[in-house]
Design a protein around this motif. Structure first.
Motif, PDB file in Angstrom:
ATOM      1  N   ARG A  37      70.358 -34.209 -24.382  1.00  8.96           N
ATOM      2  CA  ARG A  37      70.645 -35.628 -24.622  1.00  8.96           C
ATOM      3  C   ARG A  37      70.393 -36.388 -23.324  1.00  8.96           C
ATOM      4  NH1 ARG A  37      72.729 -36.225 -29.635  1.00  8.96           N
ATOM      5  NH2 ARG A  37      73.643 -34.376 -30.535  1.00  8.96           N
ATOM      6  N   THR A  38      69.598 -37.461 -23.434  1.00  6.29           N
ATOM      7  CA  THR A  38      69.104 -38.141 -22.246  1.00  6.29           C
ATOM      8  C   THR A  38      69.308 -39.652 -22.344  1.00  6.29           C
ATOM      9  OG1 THR A  38      67.383 -36.457 -22.055  1.00  6.29           O
ATOM     10  CG2 THR A  38      67.062 -38.459 -20.787  1.00  6.29           C
ATOM     11  N   ASP A  39      69.794 -40.226 -21.247  1.00  7.44           N
ATOM     12  CA  ASP A  39      69.838 -41.679 -21.097  1.00  7.44           C
ATOM     13  C   ASP A  39      68.737 -42.043 -20.107  1.00  7.44           C
ATOM     14  OD1 ASP A  39      72.067 -41.917 -22.727  1.00  7.44           O
ATOM     15  OD2 ASP A  39      73.481 -41.901 -21.060  1.00  7.44           O
ATOM     16  N   VAL A  40      67.937 -43.044 -20.472  1.00  9.80           N
ATOM     17  CA  VAL A  40      66.871 -43.512 -19.593  1.00  9.80           C
ATOM     18  C   VAL A  40      67.110 -44.988 -19.331  1.00  9.80           C
ATOM     19  CG1 VAL A  40      64.381 -43.812 -19.292  1.00  9.80           C
ATOM     20  CG2 VAL A  40      65.248 -41.856 -20.612  1.00  9.80           C
ATOM     21  N   THR A  41      67.160 -45.343 -18.047  1.00 10.10           N
ATOM     22  CA  THR A  41      67.302 -46.746 -17.686  1.00 10.10           C
ATOM     23  C   THR A  41      66.106 -47.145 -16.840  1.00 10.10           C
ATOM     24  OG1 THR A  41      68.631 -46.193 -15.733  1.00 10.10           O
ATOM     25  CG2 THR A  41      69.823 -46.714 -17.760  1.00 10.10           C
ATOM     26  N   GLU A  42      65.797 -48.443 -16.870  1.00  5.52           N
ATOM     27  CA  GLU A  42      64.667 -48.968 -16.112  1.00  5.52           C
ATOM     28  C   GLU A  42      65.128 -50.163 -15.297  1.00  5.52           C
ATOM     29  OE1 GLU A  42      60.140 -50.695 -16.821  1.00  5.52           O
ATOM     30  OE2 GLU A  42      61.501 -50.511 -18.524  1.00  5.52           O
ATOM     31  N   SER A  43      64.721 -50.196 -14.056  1.00  5.47           N
ATOM     32  CA  SER A  43      64.934 -51.364 -13.218  1.00  5.47           C
ATOM     33  C   SER A  43      63.567 -51.855 -12.759  1.00  5.47           C
ATOM     34  CB  SER A  43      65.818 -51.019 -12.013  1.00  5.47           C
ATOM     35  OG  SER A  43      65.120 -50.184 -11.113  1.00  5.47           O
ATOM     36  N   GLU A  44      63.553 -52.852 -11.930  1.00  5.85           N
ATOM     37  CA  GLU A  44      62.281 -53.398 -11.449  1.00  5.85           C
ATOM     38  C   GLU A  44      61.479 -52.348 -10.676  1.00  5.85           C
ATOM     39  OE1 GLU A  44      60.787 -56.819  -8.337  1.00  5.85           O
ATOM     40  OE2 GLU A  44      62.711 -57.092  -9.346  1.00  5.85           O
ATOM     41  N   ASN A  45      62.183 -51.451  -9.972  1.00  2.00           N
ATOM     42  CA  ASN A  45      61.508 -50.519  -9.074  1.00  2.00           C
ATOM     43  C   ASN A  45      61.442 -49.072  -9.542  1.00  2.00           C
ATOM     44  OD1 ASN A  45      61.122 -52.601  -7.157  1.00  2.00           O
ATOM     45  ND2 ASN A  45      63.231 -52.334  -6.475  1.00  2.00           N
ATOM     46  N   ASP A  46      62.236 -48.709 -10.544  1.00  2.00           N
ATOM     47  CA  ASP A  46      62.258 -47.296 -10.921  1.00  2.00           C
ATOM     48  C   ASP A  46      62.815 -47.050 -12.318  1.00  2.00           C
ATOM     49  OD1 ASP A  46      65.141 -47.392 -10.673  1.00  2.00           O
ATOM     50  OD2 ASP A  46      64.910 -47.066  -8.529  1.00  2.00           O
ATOM     51  N   TYR A  47      62.692 -45.801 -12.734  1.00  2.11           N
ATOM     52  CA  TYR A  47      63.329 -45.285 -13.939  1.00  2.11           C
ATOM     53  C   TYR A  47      64.389 -44.291 -13.486  1.00  2.11           C
ATOM     54  CZ  TYR A  47      59.095 -46.847 -16.369  1.00  2.11           C
ATOM     55  OH  TYR A  47      58.050 -47.576 -16.864  1.00  2.11           O
ATOM     56  N   LEU A 122      71.802 -33.575 -15.141  1.00  2.00           N
ATOM     57  CA  LEU A 122      70.620 -33.647 -14.296  1.00  2.00           C
ATOM     58  C   LEU A 122      70.264 -35.119 -14.144  1.00  2.00           C
ATOM     59  CD1 LEU A 122      68.170 -32.293 -12.864  1.00  2.00           C
ATOM     60  CD2 LEU A 122      67.041 -32.300 -15.100  1.00  2.00           C
ATOM     61  N   HIS A 123      70.193 -35.583 -12.900  1.00  2.00           N
ATOM     62  CA  HIS A 123      69.842 -36.982 -12.622  1.00  2.00           C
ATOM     63  C   HIS A 123      68.479 -36.997 -11.950  1.00  2.00           C
ATOM     64  CE1 HIS A 123      70.401 -41.224 -11.675  1.00  2.00           C
ATOM     65  NE2 HIS A 123      69.881 -40.944 -10.494  1.00  2.00           N
ATOM     66  N   ILE A 124      67.547 -37.768 -12.520  1.00  2.00           N
ATOM     67  CA  ILE A 124      66.199 -37.858 -11.967  1.00  2.00           C
ATOM     68  C   ILE A 124      65.891 -39.325 -11.691  1.00  2.00           C
ATOM     69  CG2 ILE A 124      63.757 -37.329 -12.312  1.00  2.00           C
ATOM     70  CD1 ILE A 124      64.665 -35.263 -14.427  1.00  2.00           C
ATOM     71  N   LEU A 125      65.496 -39.610 -10.448  1.00  2.27           N
ATOM     72  CA  LEU A 125      65.093 -40.950 -10.048  1.00  2.27           C
ATOM     73  C   LEU A 125      63.576 -40.951  -9.917  1.00  2.27           C
ATOM     74  CD1 LEU A 125      65.860 -43.808  -9.040  1.00  2.27           C
ATOM     75  CD2 LEU A 125      65.882 -42.846  -6.736  1.00  2.27           C
ATOM     76  N   VAL A 126      62.919 -41.829 -10.671  1.00  2.92           N
ATOM     77  CA  VAL A 126      61.459 -41.886 -10.702  1.00  2.92           C
ATOM     78  C   VAL A 126      61.021 -43.282 -10.264  1.00  2.92           C
ATOM     79  CG1 VAL A 126      59.402 -41.565 -12.121  1.00  2.92           C
ATOM     80  CG2 VAL A 126      61.491 -40.286 -12.663  1.00  2.92           C
ATOM     81  N   PRO A 127      60.631 -43.425  -8.982  1.00  6.39           N
ATOM     82  CA  PRO A 127      60.167 -44.737  -8.510  1.00  6.39           C
ATOM     83  C   PRO A 127      58.833 -45.116  -9.157  1.00  6.39           C
ATOM     84  CG  PRO A 127      60.786 -43.318  -6.667  1.00  6.39           C
ATOM     85  CD  PRO A 127      60.732 -42.458  -7.898  1.00  6.39           C
ATOM     86  N   LYS A 128      58.716 -46.382  -9.488  1.00  2.00           N
ATOM     87  CA  LYS A 128      57.458 -46.882 -10.029  1.00  2.00           C
ATOM     88  C   LYS A 128      56.456 -47.008  -8.889  1.00  2.00           C
ATOM     89  CE  LYS A 128      59.599 -49.570 -13.704  1.00  2.00           C
ATOM     90  NZ  LYS A 128      59.851 -50.939 -14.211  1.00  2.00           N
ATOM     91  N   LYS A 129      55.200 -46.851  -9.225  1.00  5.66           N
ATOM     92  CA  LYS A 129      54.138 -47.005  -8.222  1.00  5.66           C
ATOM     93  C   LYS A 129      53.976 -48.490  -7.923  1.00  5.66           C
ATOM     94  CE  LYS A 129      50.455 -44.325  -7.617  1.00  5.66           C
ATOM     95  NZ  LYS A 129      49.280 -43.562  -8.033  1.00  5.66           N
ATOM     96  N   VAL A 130      53.944 -48.803  -6.645  1.00  4.49           N
ATOM     97  CA  VAL A 130      53.758 -50.187  -6.227  1.00  4.49           C
ATOM     98  C   VAL A 130      52.264 -50.446  -6.159  1.00  4.49           C
ATOM     99  CG1 VAL A 130      54.163 -51.875  -4.397  1.00  4.49           C
ATOM    100  CG2 VAL A 130      55.897 -50.139  -4.903  1.00  4.49           C
ATOM    101  N   GLU A 131      51.813 -51.318  -7.024  1.00  9.45           N
ATOM    102  CA  GLU A 131      50.393 -51.669  -7.048  1.00  9.45           C
ATOM    103  C   GLU A 131      50.111 -52.648  -5.923  1.00  9.45           C
ATOM    104  OE1 GLU A 131      48.256 -50.223  -9.057  1.00  9.45           O
ATOM    105  OE2 GLU A 131      49.802 -49.132 -10.151  1.00  9.45           O
ATOM    106  N   LYS A 132      49.057 -52.392  -5.178  1.00  6.60           N
ATOM    107  CA  LYS A 132      48.668 -53.298  -4.107  1.00  6.60           C
ATOM    108  C   LYS A 132      48.076 -54.557  -4.732  1.00  6.60           C
ATOM    109  CE  LYS A 132      47.805 -49.642  -0.818  1.00  6.60           C
ATOM    110  NZ  LYS A 132      46.831 -48.973   0.043  1.00  6.60           N
ATOM    111  N   PRO A 133      48.534 -55.702  -4.276  1.00  3.39           N
ATOM    112  CA  PRO A 133      47.995 -56.947  -4.845  1.00  3.39           C
ATOM    113  C   PRO A 133      46.529 -57.144  -4.457  1.00  3.39           C
ATOM    114  CG  PRO A 133      49.462 -57.409  -3.005  1.00  3.39           C
ATOM    115  CD  PRO A 133      49.537 -55.927  -3.258  1.00  3.39           C
ATOM    116  N   ILE A 134      45.797 -57.716  -5.366  1.00  2.00           N
ATOM    117  CA  ILE A 134      44.395 -58.024  -5.105  1.00  2.00           C
ATOM    118  C   ILE A 134      44.351 -59.284  -4.250  1.00  2.00           C
ATOM    119  CG2 ILE A 134      42.202 -58.681  -6.151  1.00  2.00           C
ATOM    120  CD1 ILE A 134      43.072 -57.083  -8.618  1.00  2.00           C
ATOM    121  N   GLU A 135      43.603 -59.195  -3.176  1.00  2.42           N
ATOM    122  CA  GLU A 135      43.505 -60.349  -2.284  1.00  2.42           C
ATOM    123  C   GLU A 135      42.681 -61.442  -2.955  1.00  2.42           C
ATOM    124  OE1 GLU A 135      42.141 -59.385   1.653  1.00  2.42           O
ATOM    125  OE2 GLU A 135      43.247 -57.489   1.626  1.00  2.42           O
TER     126      GLU A 135
END
Length: 143
Positions: A37-47, A122-135
């Motif tokens: 049984r799993t709870d998944v939460t999402e924030s601006e920076n990670d899951y 079991l707690h897993i922190l998964v940071p989202k990939k930060v996309e580099k902004p296009i200049e």
């Protein structure tokens, strides 16, 4: 985050009637394995995933990331003594074996994934990939 695991079906027999159903049908729900049984939460920076794994040792858990899929495998080793194996069970729910669950993560920072295990969770922190902004307005050199 998209859960790629197909949920099992409980079957058409009500648990009230388990006593009257043949062992093959009654015990088929045991074959589905250890429920994670799993709870998944999402924030601006990670899951964040919190996975219930009661009675499982930290050494019997593996977490892998392959081709965008986070897979959790857990081995439940219920050491039933030989006397217990000879018992005529009317109902049995404890699972012994290996079970797994996978999630498709998408774009994440694979190098920064962290996992910890405490009190059967079991707690897993998964940071989202930060996309580099296009200049904008970047000048392209002509060779």
């Amino acid at each position: 985050m998209k859960n790629e695991l197909t949920n099992y079906t409980e079957g058409f027999f009500d648990p009230l009637f388990d006593f009257f159903t043949p062992d093959v049908i009654r015990d088929s729900h045991v074959a589905r394995g250890l429920e994670m049984r799993t709870d998944v939460t999402e924030s601006e920076n990670d899951y964040e995933l919190d996975v219930d794994l009661p009675g499982i040792s930290k050494d019997d858990i593996s977490v892998t990331l392959d081709d965008g899929y986070l897979t959790i495998k857990a081995k439940a080793n219920r050491n039933f003594d030989s006397g217990e194996k000879r018992k005529n069970f009317v109902h049995r729910e404890r699972f012994s074996g290996v079970s797994s669950r996978s999630y498709y993560l998408g774009s994440v920072d694979e190098e920064k994934i962290e996992a910890s295990f405490n009190n059967g969770v079991l707690h897993i922190l998964v940071p989202k990939k930060v996309e580099k902004p296009i200049e904008n307005g970047r000048r392209i050199a002509i060779k």
